[in-house]
Design an enzyme around this catalytic site. Structure first.
Site, PDB file in Angstrom:
ATOM      1  N   ARG A  96       0.848  -1.195   0.000  1.00 42.81           N
ATOM      2  CA  ARG A  96       0.000   0.000   0.000  1.00 42.81           C
ATOM      3  C   ARG A  96       0.883   1.243   0.000  1.00 42.81           C
ATOM      4  O   ARG A  96       2.000   1.229   0.509  1.00 42.81           O
ATOM      5  CB  ARG A  96      -0.870   0.039   1.259  1.00 42.81           C
ATOM      6  N   TYR A 224      -1.718  -3.588  -6.458  1.00 41.38           N
ATOM      7  CA  TYR A 224      -1.385  -4.348  -5.262  1.00 41.38           C
ATOM      8  C   TYR A 224      -2.365  -4.190  -4.102  1.00 41.38           C
ATOM      9  O   TYR A 224      -2.709  -3.071  -3.718  1.00 41.38           O
ATOM     10  CB  TYR A 224       0.018  -3.974  -4.759  1.00 41.38           C
ATOM     11  N   LYS A 233      -9.535  -2.148   2.112  1.00 40.62           N
ATOM     12  CA  LYS A 233      -9.233  -0.949   2.899  1.00 40.62           C
ATOM     13  C   LYS A 233     -10.056   0.259   2.439  1.00 40.62           C
ATOM     14  O   LYS A 233     -10.499   1.070   3.255  1.00 40.62           O
ATOM     15  CB  LYS A 233      -7.756  -0.613   2.818  1.00 40.62           C
ATOM     16  N   HIS A 253     -10.333  -1.800  11.904  1.00 42.81           N
ATOM     17  CA  HIS A 253      -9.240  -2.646  11.410  1.00 42.81           C
ATOM     18  C   HIS A 253      -8.961  -3.709  12.478  1.00 42.81           C
ATOM     19  O   HIS A 253      -7.950  -3.674  13.169  1.00 42.81           O
ATOM     20  CB  HIS A 253      -8.012  -1.757  11.174  1.00 42.81           C
ATOM     21  N   SER A 275      -0.935  -2.848  10.592  1.00 37.06           N
ATOM     22  CA  SER A 275      -0.608  -3.778   9.516  1.00 37.06           C
ATOM     23  C   SER A 275       0.656  -4.568   9.849  1.00 37.06           C
ATOM     24  O   SER A 275       1.636  -4.003  10.332  1.00 37.06           O
ATOM     25  CB  SER A 275      -0.414  -3.000   8.218  1.00 37.06           C
ATOM     26  N   CYS A 277       1.201  -6.717  12.166  1.00 42.24           N
ATOM     27  CA  CYS A 277       1.509  -6.799  13.605  1.00 42.24           C
ATOM     28  C   CYS A 277       0.811  -7.969  14.284  1.00 42.24           C
ATOM     29  O   CYS A 277       0.690  -8.005  15.509  1.00 42.24           O
ATOM     30  CB  CYS A 277       1.158  -5.493  14.300  1.00 42.24           C
ATOM     31  N   ASN A 281      -2.369 -13.978  12.509  1.00 40.33           N
ATOM     32  CA  ASN A 281      -1.821 -15.044  13.355  1.00 40.33           C
ATOM     33  C   ASN A 281      -2.612 -15.237  14.631  1.00 40.33           C
ATOM     34  O   ASN A 281      -2.824 -16.372  15.063  1.00 40.33           O
ATOM     35  CB  ASN A 281      -0.349 -14.760  13.668  1.00 40.33           C
ATOM     36  N   ASP A 302      -9.020  -9.310   9.693  1.00 42.14           N
ATOM     37  CA  ASP A 302      -8.518  -7.964   9.357  1.00 42.14           C
ATOM     38  C   ASP A 302      -9.522  -6.839   9.611  1.00 42.14           C
ATOM     39  O   ASP A 302      -9.121  -5.751   9.976  1.00 42.14           O
ATOM     40  CB  ASP A 302      -8.095  -7.937   7.883  1.00 42.14           C
ATOM     41  N   ARG A 393       2.351 -12.074  -0.031  1.00 39.94           N
ATOM     42  CA  ARG A 393       1.105 -12.475   0.646  1.00 39.94           C
ATOM     43  C   ARG A 393       0.449 -13.678   0.002  1.00 39.94           C
ATOM     44  O   ARG A 393       0.688 -13.984  -1.161  1.00 39.94           O
ATOM     45  CB  ARG A 393       0.136 -11.291   0.644  1.00 39.94           C
TER      46      ARG A 393
HETATM   47  P1  GTP Z   1      -1.867  -7.288   7.878  1.00 43.35           P
HETATM   48  O1  GTP Z   1      -2.401  -8.354   6.992  1.00 43.35           O
HETATM   49  O2  GTP Z   1      -0.852  -6.430   7.220  1.00 43.35           O
HETATM   50  O3  GTP Z   1      -2.948  -6.466   8.493  1.00 43.35           O
HETATM   51  O4  GTP Z   1      -1.019  -8.030   9.041  1.00 43.35           O
HETATM   52  P2  GTP Z   1      -1.499  -8.782  10.360  1.00 43.35           P
HETATM   53  O5  GTP Z   1      -1.753  -7.798  11.440  1.00 43.35           O
HETATM   54  O6  GTP Z   1      -2.569  -9.743  10.047  1.00 43.35           O
HETATM   55  O7  GTP Z   1      -0.144  -9.564  10.776  1.00 43.35           O
HETATM   56  P3  GTP Z   1       0.232 -11.106  10.642  1.00 43.35           P
HETATM   57  O8  GTP Z   1      -0.540 -11.969  11.576  1.00 43.35           O
HETATM   58  O9  GTP Z   1       0.220 -11.496   9.224  1.00 43.35           O
HETATM   59  O10 GTP Z   1       1.734 -11.073  11.168  1.00 43.35           O
HETATM   60  C1  GTP Z   1       2.701 -10.216  10.596  1.00 43.35           C
HETATM   61  C2  GTP Z   1       4.080 -10.653  11.020  1.00 43.35           C
HETATM   62  O11 GTP Z   1       4.169 -10.656  12.451  1.00 43.35           O
HETATM   63  C3  GTP Z   1       4.446 -12.048  10.552  1.00 43.35           C
HETATM   64  O12 GTP Z   1       5.768 -12.047  10.062  1.00 43.35           O
HETATM   65  C4  GTP Z   1       4.336 -12.888  11.790  1.00 43.35           C
HETATM   66  O13 GTP Z   1       5.235 -13.964  11.765  1.00 43.35           O
HETATM   67  C5  GTP Z   1       4.646 -11.909  12.915  1.00 43.35           C
HETATM   68  N1  GTP Z   1       3.898 -12.250  14.152  1.00 43.35           N
HETATM   69  C6  GTP Z   1       2.584 -12.500  14.260  1.00 43.35           C
HETATM   70  N2  GTP Z   1       2.232 -12.833  15.530  1.00 43.35           N
HETATM   71  C7  GTP Z   1       3.374 -12.784  16.250  1.00 43.35           C
HETATM   72  C8  GTP Z   1       3.672 -13.022  17.629  1.00 43.35           C
HETATM   73  O14 GTP Z   1       2.806 -13.361  18.453  1.00 43.35           O
HETATM   74  N3  GTP Z   1       4.971 -12.845  17.996  1.00 43.35           N
HETATM   75  C9  GTP Z   1       5.944 -12.491  17.128  1.00 43.35           C
HETATM   76  N4  GTP Z   1       7.180 -12.353  17.570  1.00 43.35           N
HETATM   77  N5  GTP Z   1       5.697 -12.268  15.800  1.00 43.35           N
HETATM   78  C10 GTP Z   1       4.442 -12.411  15.375  1.00 43.35           C
HETATM   79  C1  SPV Z   2      -2.718  -4.020   5.680  1.00 42.87           C
HETATM   80  O1  SPV Z   2      -1.741  -3.374   5.276  1.00 42.87           O
HETATM   81  O2  SPV Z   2      -3.325  -3.746   6.741  1.00 42.87           O
HETATM   82  C2  SPV Z   2      -3.182  -5.184   4.905  1.00 42.87           C
HETATM   83  C3  SPV Z   2      -2.568  -5.390   3.582  1.00 42.87           C
HETATM   84  O3  SPV Z   2      -4.071  -5.902   5.326  1.00 42.87           O
HETATM   85  S1  SPV Z   2      -3.342  -4.468   2.354  1.00 42.87           S
HETATM   86  O4  SPV Z   2      -4.548  -5.161   1.931  1.00 42.87           O
HETATM   87  O5  SPV Z   2      -2.389  -4.349   1.243  1.00 42.87           O
HETATM   88  O6  SPV Z   2      -3.693  -3.155   2.869  1.00 42.87           O
HETATM   89 MN    MN Z   3      -4.539  -5.514   7.634  1.00 40.57          MN
END
Ligand code: GTP
Ligand code: SPV
Ligand code: MN
Length: 615
Positions: A96, A224, A233, A253, A275, A277, A281, A302, A393
């Site tokens: 983004r 993208y 978004k 979000h 994002s 963070c 997971n 999300d 992704r």
């Molecule tokens: P967006 O899709 O961008 O909104 O991201 P998200 O908030 O869904 O984050 P996601 O769960 O994809 O995790 C992003 C990164 O953080 C990945 O590389 C994970 O491995 C890492 N991560 C997620 N949960 C944890 C955690 O509990 N501890 C640590 N150390 N890293 C984590």
């Molecule tokens: C974010 O950045 O919070 C995402 C990825 O979930 S995107 O859809 O590219 O904004």
């Molecule tokens: Mn997101």
């Protein structure tokens, strides 16, 4: 209506097939607001043909063929990854772009000081020029879609017009597209129009424009993620947050999960992390406490749309139908549920690919395989940076996740008992704490900060304020958004309790102190206990922090010293934080609700008067 057919676009009018003595051609073409808008857009962008997407299998097969012909998409191993594709985006278009994302409200004040603003007239003129003839020689796809289950009163419709078959294939996973959406829209103007073109993919001519008063989206120059999949978004957060403000609900979000306890009762929580963070997971985790009866069910990863239900609880739906998740770091240990889900019907974007045509990324586990092809299609030599792009992704249908909640498509939504804010803070924020009340919780959300990630272009690892993880996604003045949150607290008869977590605190050695991932279930269990009026906690100036013995740590190797460090509230770090908050609040001038000034003062006072508390 001829939707679903490949209809040629002739002389600026869409041909009508198979109708005899009906209304005249022109009357028919201009019969619905949806058709009128598509016609208007086609006049501007001049595509060679228009395709109305019906969402069928057959249409998807044809679309995939087109994608593969275009050269940036390849089929993955058909026996181990059936119906899966790898798409390589333009290397200048991998995340983004908040710097070219605009809120085009009539008055600048209504966009506020945290958004880029352009006057709607100027935007239409300037960006409109870029759309003139932008689809010449290309196919224009019309993608009607629903955000939310078809039978939910919270659900809303959109129509995305795009010249990217990759966007069509992705929208098909991320939203409910085609005839069911068109049926809901029918003859009404009740849809959010979104115009998207790849343009020439030049970063100089890349703009993501939102017209919150008109509820209109224009996006050009990027293919993208959040820039191009307009339901996500652009609509579900920026436009919807404005609608929610006008109509008295919340578009956030946030992931949505259900935590099942040993008695089988499920308590729902929604969490806002910036994002990359950890939302996906957390939402999909395999709980470390599963053998003692605590299991996590995924409702969304999300975005949450929430309305006050007749029972007085905030009811949340996931407006999306798929997960667009960060690939690097995802593996069979960190997220086995998604690793299982993405083995079929999934799209991978900017990951690497093994010699066996399977997707690969850093942290998927195991050694770097020989014959690896990097995200730009080159032999991965280790000298060109990571093999998978850091913001690469997967796009996977939500229904394929083994952990998907039986209620994930429930039309009334799930009742939310806890909100969880969080971010990446190497110092400062303890593993978890609970706010004193709603107003204090809003302050905790409003002052959230996190170290930046690869999800946006720009520097990573810089701490920035990201209120409620909505900094890039609030479609109106953020000070008004805070006001809306404060007001909602008064309207919800059973408001969720508000918590803050930090999985990312680091020790002196620079390593994460907390193991994270499935072990986060231990923190969710404490949150559940607090919601139920149990769970031991100690009052500190920042809120309620678990006592040393309050978290269930059975089976986890972690020293008491590390736990102390994880739960520590450091007086001098917080004094600095409070000064930063004062600076941040200045951004909003007189617009900032006085309640937040009050909470800020109280926090300072609590540190002053309870100098030793918790530290
Ligand atoms: P967006 O899709 O961008 O909104 O991201 P998200 O908030 O869904 O984050 P996601 O769960 O994809 O995790 C992003 C990164 O953080 C990945 O590389 C994970 O491995 C890492 N991560 C997620 N949960 C944890 C955690 O509990 N501890 C640590 N150390 N890293 C984590
Ligand atoms: C974010 O950045 O919070 C995402 C990825 O979930 S995107 O859809 O590219 O904004
Ligand atoms: Mn997101």
């Amino acid at each position: 209506m001829p939707q679903g057919r490949w209809v040629a676009f002739q002389h600026g009018l869409r041909g009508i097939q198979g109708c005899s003595n009906g209304p005249t051609k022109t009357e028919r073409i201009l019969s619905t607001p949806a058709e009128q808008w598509v016609e208007e857009v086609a006049r501007k962008t001049k595509p060679k043909q228009i395709v109305w997407c019906d969402g069928s299998e057959r249409e998807n097969e044809r679309n995939v063929e087109t994608l593969i012909e275009q050269g940036s998409t390849v089929r993955l191993n058909e026996s181990t990854y059936p119906n899966c594709y790898l798409h390589r985006s333009n290397p200048n278009d991998v995340a983004r772009t908040e710097n070219v994302t605009f809120i085009c409200s009539n008055r600048k004040e209504d966009a506020g000081t945290t958004n880029n603003w352009m006057a709607p007239g100027e935007a239409k003129e300037k960006i409109g020029k870029l759309f003139d003839g932008a689809m010449a020689g290309r196919t224009m796809y019309v993608v009607p879609y629903l955000m939310g289950p078809a039978d939910s009163p919270i659900t809303k419709a959109g129509i995305e017009v795009t010249d990217s078959p990759y966007v069509v294939a992705s929208m098909r996973i991320m939203a409910r597209i085609g005839n069911k959406a068109l049926e809901k829209i029918g003859n009404t103007p009740d849809f959010v129009p979104g115009l998207h073109s790849l343009g020439d993919l030049s970063p100089d001519r890349r703009f993501i424009m939102h017209f919150p008063e008109e509820k209109l989206i224009w996006s050009i120059g990027s293919g993208y993620g959040g820039n191009a999949l307009l339901g996500k978004k652009c609509f579900a957060l920026r436009i919807a947050s404005k609608m929610a403000n006008e109509q008295g609900w919340l578009a956030e979000h946030m992931l949505i999960l259900g935590l099942e306890d040993p008695s089988g009762k499920v308590t729902y929580m929604a969490a806002a992390f910036p994002s990359a963070c950890g939302k996906t997971n957390l939402a999909m985790m395999v709980s470390a406490l599963e053998s003692s009866g605590y299991k996590v069910w995924t409702v969304g990863d999300d975005i949450a749309w929430m309305q006050i239900g007749p029972d007085g609880y905030l009811r949340a739906i996931n407006p999306e139908a798929g997960f667009f998740g960060v690939a690097p770091g995802t593996n069979a240990l960190s997220n086995p549920n998604v690793m299982d889900a993405l083995r079929r019907n999934s799209i991978f974007t900017n990951t690497a690919m093994t010699a066996a045509r399977e997707p690969w990324w850093e942290g998927i586990d195991g050694a770097v395989p020989s014959g690896l092809i990097d995200w730009q299609g080159r032999a991965a030599t280790g000298t060109n940076g990571t093999a998978a792009q850091p913001n690469s992704r997967y796009t996977v249908p939500a229904c394929q996740a083994p952990c998907i909640s039986p209620l994930w498509q429930d039309p009334v939504g799930v009742p939310i008992s806890a909100f969880i804010f969080g971010g990446r803070r190497a110092r400062l924020a303890p593993l978890v704490y609970e706010s004193f009340n709603w107003q204090h919780g809003v302050f905790v959300g409003a002052t959230m900060a996190s170290e930046t990630t690869a999800a946006n272009t720009g520097k990573t690892g810089v701490t920035r304020r990201d209120p409620m993880a909505m900094l890039p996604f609030c479609g109106y003045n953020m000070a008004d958004y805070f006001r809306h949150w404060l007001d909602m607290g008064k309207k919800i008869p059973h408001p969720p309790k508000i918590f803050h977590v930090n999985w990312f605190r680091k020790g002196a050695d620079g390593k994460f102190l907390w193991p994270g991932f499935g072990e986060n279930a231990r923190v969710l269990k404490w949150i559940l206990e607090r919601v139920e009026g149990k769970g031991k906690a100690e009052e500190t100036p920042i809120g309620w922090v678990p006592t040393a013995d309050a978290l269930t740590l059975d089976g986890l190797k972690i020293s008491p010293e590390t736990m102390d460090e994880l739960l520590r509230v450091d007086q001098s770090d917080w004094a600095k934080e409070n000064e930063d908050t004062a600076q941040f609040f200045k951004k909003f001038g007189n617009d900032l609700p006085r309640e937040l000034h009050h909470e800020h003062d109280q926090l300072g006072r609590r540190f002053g008067s309870t100098a030793s508390a918790g530290s």
